[in-house]
Design a protein around this motif. Structure first.
Motif, mmCIF file in Angstrom:
data_model
loop_
_atom_site.group_PDB
_atom_site.id
_atom_site.type_symbol
_atom_site.label_atom_id
_atom_site.label_comp_id
_atom_site.label_asym_id
_atom_site.label_seq_id
_atom_site.Cartn_x
_atom_site.Cartn_y
_atom_site.Cartn_z
ATOM 1 N N VAL A 176 41.643 -24.896 -3.149
ATOM 2 C CA VAL A 176 40.273 -25.398 -3.292
ATOM 3 C C VAL A 176 40.263 -26.709 -4.073
ATOM 4 C CG1 VAL A 176 38.030 -24.954 -4.371
ATOM 5 C CG2 VAL A 176 39.163 -23.144 -3.090
ATOM 6 N N LEU A 177 40.927 -26.711 -5.226
ATOM 7 C CA LEU A 177 40.910 -27.906 -6.077
ATOM 8 C C LEU A 177 41.642 -29.075 -5.417
ATOM 9 C CD1 LEU A 177 41.499 -26.330 -9.606
ATOM 10 C CD2 LEU A 177 39.345 -26.873 -8.491
ATOM 11 N N ASP A 178 42.767 -28.779 -4.749
ATOM 12 C CA ASP A 178 43.533 -29.847 -4.092
ATOM 13 C C ASP A 178 42.788 -30.410 -2.890
ATOM 14 O OD1 ASP A 178 45.539 -29.512 -5.941
ATOM 15 O OD2 ASP A 178 46.785 -28.243 -4.646
ATOM 16 N N THR A 179 42.205 -29.520 -2.092
ATOM 17 C CA THR A 179 41.522 -29.954 -0.877
ATOM 18 C C THR A 179 40.303 -30.812 -1.200
ATOM 19 O OG1 THR A 179 42.270 -27.955 0.272
ATOM 20 C CG2 THR A 179 40.436 -29.160 1.265
ATOM 21 N N LEU A 180 39.598 -30.437 -2.264
ATOM 22 C CA LEU A 180 38.433 -31.215 -2.667
ATOM 23 C C LEU A 180 38.832 -32.521 -3.355
ATOM 24 C CD1 LEU A 180 36.126 -28.333 -3.954
ATOM 25 C CD2 LEU A 180 35.660 -29.838 -1.997
#
Length: 762
Positions: A240-244
């Motif tokens: 989630v954090l990487d994709t965003l």
């Protein structure tokens, strides 16, 4: 805090040293759906403790994403627990619900990136499409919806246009991922329920894995510390954090072993069942393992924090003996509380050669407790003693009052029995006695030899009190629920008799009732007219038969400067070498009881020291760090039994093999129960644990990804029982767990199975 550094603090120090973070910010993020228990105390101790130790800050955040189970009373209970344990969260309590608009915006971003979609598949089909451990899953046909359609549906979900379960929002990741949690996990679900803070504004609520990591990021958390059951969730967290593409610094998740205590249930769901079923008197019932329960029972914050410090922070789940927690409260109260006299089962004694009354000087504290304070004990012709302190036909080694044996009254005189008075049924109702005037404590010149002193109260001066004798709530070492409740967990004595100074002078709220245990004035039910006292803990562990060290010995041994240990009734000094070993072992986060056993037994300490050479050798296993406490437990228990009748050179197994066994338990390759079976075979054959496990096929299955499909299959095959469970027949949980264990030939980790079944049946 103990001097030894745990792996979490090692990580924090390296992150600070490298400049990864300028400030340490942790968080304690419970769901407000129940009262916090002793397991939460460990998490509070770790998260707030690490923040304190590195001049950082710990956020108290309520993970309020499930409106159907949450309540303000649970929020207040959580705040109260943190404060009572001595920690400060600052000016504000955080709530995930405060971030709902921002989390919703992040979901919109993922949809626009083509990384999330609205799925309209029903729950059963979704489960089938998920695949198994050996088979890849299949993506829902709804994953092909356009970005525009997904945005429209998601907004309509938010606006409340659909029923519960009609749609969900899923991440688009990888339906063939080895970690099954990464197979397009749910991000949002529809819940038409009133939220205790957000009201009716929202019809959709984020899933834990989505809201958790984003809340950490929004708050600037540096170290997201959680328990091992969330280890597989870490991949979602990072995705989630990487994709965003959220800016650095960002939080990273680190897992530690959750607290497991024998004779104790830690599931909030099961604790709620006890409360709602009336088996206990609320969340703060002194038998409950909740912080509120321990607090009402009379435990101190210092005792609970010391317990958390002693058990340490490990990477592998294990079971802690509840006796260690009980030891911590004894150890804390021993040097704090006054000693007083209370008779629980009164037997009248009339001293025929005594007239009038007098006051006896009595100290509140023994000579080895560095506190001052005393009271006047009224003494009169008629007194009450404990019924068990007189025997007409005493057994061998009975040192209290008998027809032929005198006894001392604590702080008073020596008395002897002259006549036994009985009722028509033959029950003893009174003892007629005489006292020896020259035998007064502190000035005894009688020359009479007595072997013990008993407690007593003056009949005309004593105060009537209610005493609640609490014992362990469960009789089974690994309880499942209501069926394992200890029927003798509470005994209420309405007419106990206590010396008057306790009520009139109120020298403290906690006391040691001489020869009975530690007691606490109930903070809710106690009144001046009806005093009520709760039993905190007995003076010794009545559940475990001990052949050597008593609890008082361990209290002395726990302090480096104290070199005395109680053994079979005599005080024996520790040698300098034993003390050195004891200090070394406790510094390794080994429990005081185990450290004492190892340090005082030459054969055991020799075996353990030789094993440590292999345990600590990086070449043995360079990819793992194990806590030597697990090895110490095996040596102090299993090896000790073997060495009772054998010498070291007679053992068929080696220290290296025992190390191998300990590591297999720590790594959850085998359970503690299987480890005992393996050890028995090692004793007979001398084979290595690995060979025994491989030959007999004993390897435990602990992987969630391997067990989850079996759980799903069992639940899918038993729809009738699922319906009965959800209708209120919660005992069927045991049925589902049993079926899963049966399907795996008993190899599945029962703790993991229980968790997965309970989660699936919610």
């Amino acid at each position: 805090m103990s001097e030894s550094k745990d792996f979490l603090r090692t990580i924090v120090e390296e992150d600070l040293r490298s400049g990864k973070y300028k400030e340490v910010i942790t968080r304690f993020p419970p769901e407000p759906n129940g009262f916090p228990h002793i397991g939460h105390a460990k998490s509070i101790f770790i998260n707030f403790g690490i923040a304190r130790d590195y001049n950082g800050h710990c956020n108290l955040r309520m993970d309020d994403t499930n409106p159907t189970t949450e309540d303000t009373k649970y929020v207040e209970a959580l705040k109260d627990a943190v404060q009572w344990l001595g920690f400060d969260w600052g000016d504000d309590v955080y709530f995930t619900s405060d971030y709902f608009p921002k989390i919703y915006d992040y979901a919109i971003e993922l949809i626009k990136m083509g990384k999330a979609y609205v799925d309209s598949t029903n729950e059963e089909e979704m489960r089938q499409l998920r695949g198994t451990v050996t088979e890849s899953g299949k993506r829902s046909k709804y994953a092909d919806r356009s970005i525009e359609e997904n945005l429209d549906l998601f907004e309509r979900m938010k606006n409340g246009e659909f029923k519960d379960g009609e749609h969900v929002l899923r991440a688009k990741i990888d339906m063939s991922a080895a970690n099954m949690k990464m197979r397009d996990p749910l991000l949002y679900r529809i819940r038409h329920s009133h939220h205790f803070r957000a009201g009716d504004k929202w019809s959709i609520y984020p899933m834990y894995d989505f809201a958790h990591c984003l809340s950490d990021y929004i708050e600037g958390v540096s170290h997201s510390i959680c328990t091992l059951e969330f280890e597989n969730n870490r991949d979602i967290y990072n995705w989630v954090l990487d994709t965003l593409g959220l800016e650095l610094p960002r939080p990273y998740q680190h897992e530690f072993a959750r607290l497991g205590i024998n004779y104790t249930v830690m599931s909030k769901r099961k604790l709620l069942e006890l409360v709602e079923g009336g088996q206990v008197n609320g969340w703060d019932d002194p038998r409950m393992p909740t912080i509120a329960g321990y607090r009402r029972r009379g435990y101190t914050p210092e005792a609970i924090l010391n317990f958390c410090d002693q058990i340490g922070i490990a990477k592998a789940n294990s079971m802690v003996d509840v006796a260690q927690l009980e030891f911590c409260i004894r150890d804390d109260l021993n040097t704090k509380v006054p000693r007083v006299m209370c008779v629980l089962d009164p037997l009248k004694v009339t001293i025929e050669n005594y007239e009038g009354t007098e006051e006896l000087e009595a100290s509140y504290y023994p000579h080895d407790v560095p506190k001052e304070g005393s009271r006047k004990m009224p003494f009169s012709k008629e007194i009450y003693i404990e019924r068990d302190d007189f025997k007409e036909n005493p057994p061998k080694d009975y040192f209290r009052l008998t027809p032929e044996q005198p006894v001392r009254l604590k702080h008073g005189f020596i008395i002897s029995c002259k006549e036994v008075v009985k009722d028509a049924s033959g029950n003893i109702i009174e003892i007629k006695a005489e006292y020896y005037p020259e035998s007064k404590s502190g000035s005894d010149s009688s020359g009479i030899d007595v072997k013990s002193a008993i407690h007593w109260v003056s009949a005309s001066h004593a105060k009537t009190v209610e005493v609640r004798l609490y014992d362990r709530l469960f009789k089974d070492e690994a309880p499942e629920g209501v069926e394992d409740i200890n029927p003798d967990s509470l005994q209420v004595i309405k007419n106990a008799l206590i010396e008057p100074a306790v009520i009139s002078q109120k020298p403290d709220e906690r006391f040691q009732f001489e020869r009975q245990g530690y007691f606490y004035a109930d903070p809710i039910d106690y009144t001046d007219t009806t005093p009520v006292f709760n039993k905190i803990v007995g003076l010794k562990d009545s559940w475990t038969k001990k052949t050597k060290a008593s609890e008082s010995a361990l209290k002395s041994a726990s302090k480096p400067q104290a070199k005395k240990v109680q053994v079979d009734g005599e005080v024996v000094a520790m040698t300098e070498a034993e003390q050195t070993l004891f200090n070394k072992y406790t510094a390794r986060s080994i429990s005081i009881e185990i450290a004492n056993t190892l340090a005082r037994d030459e054969k055991l300490s020799h075996f353990y020291e030789e094993a440590l050479v292999h345990f600590d050798n990086p070449a043995t296993d360079s990819n793992k760090i194990y806590a030597p406490a697990s090895l110490a437990n095996i040596v102090a228990n299993e090896i000790a039994r073997e060495l009772k009748e054998k010498q070291l050179d007679e053992l068929k197994f080696t220290p290296r093999q025992v190390v191998e066994l300990a590591k297999m338990v720590d790594g959850m390759i085998i359970s503690n129960k299987i480890a005992k079976e393996v050890f028995e075979e090692m004793v007979k054959s001398g084979e290595s644990p690995k060979k025994i496990v491989d030959t007999k096929g004993l390897m435990q299955i602990s992987s969630i990804d391997k067990i989850q499909p079996i759980v799903d299959e069992i639940i899918a095959k038993n729809p009738d029982n699922v319906a009965k469970f959800k209708a209120g027949n919660t005992k069927l949980l045991g049925f589902f767990v049993g079926q899963v264990l049966k399907a795996t030939g008993g190899k599945a980790n029962p703790t993991v199975v229980n968790h997965l079944v309970a989660e699936r049946l919610k």
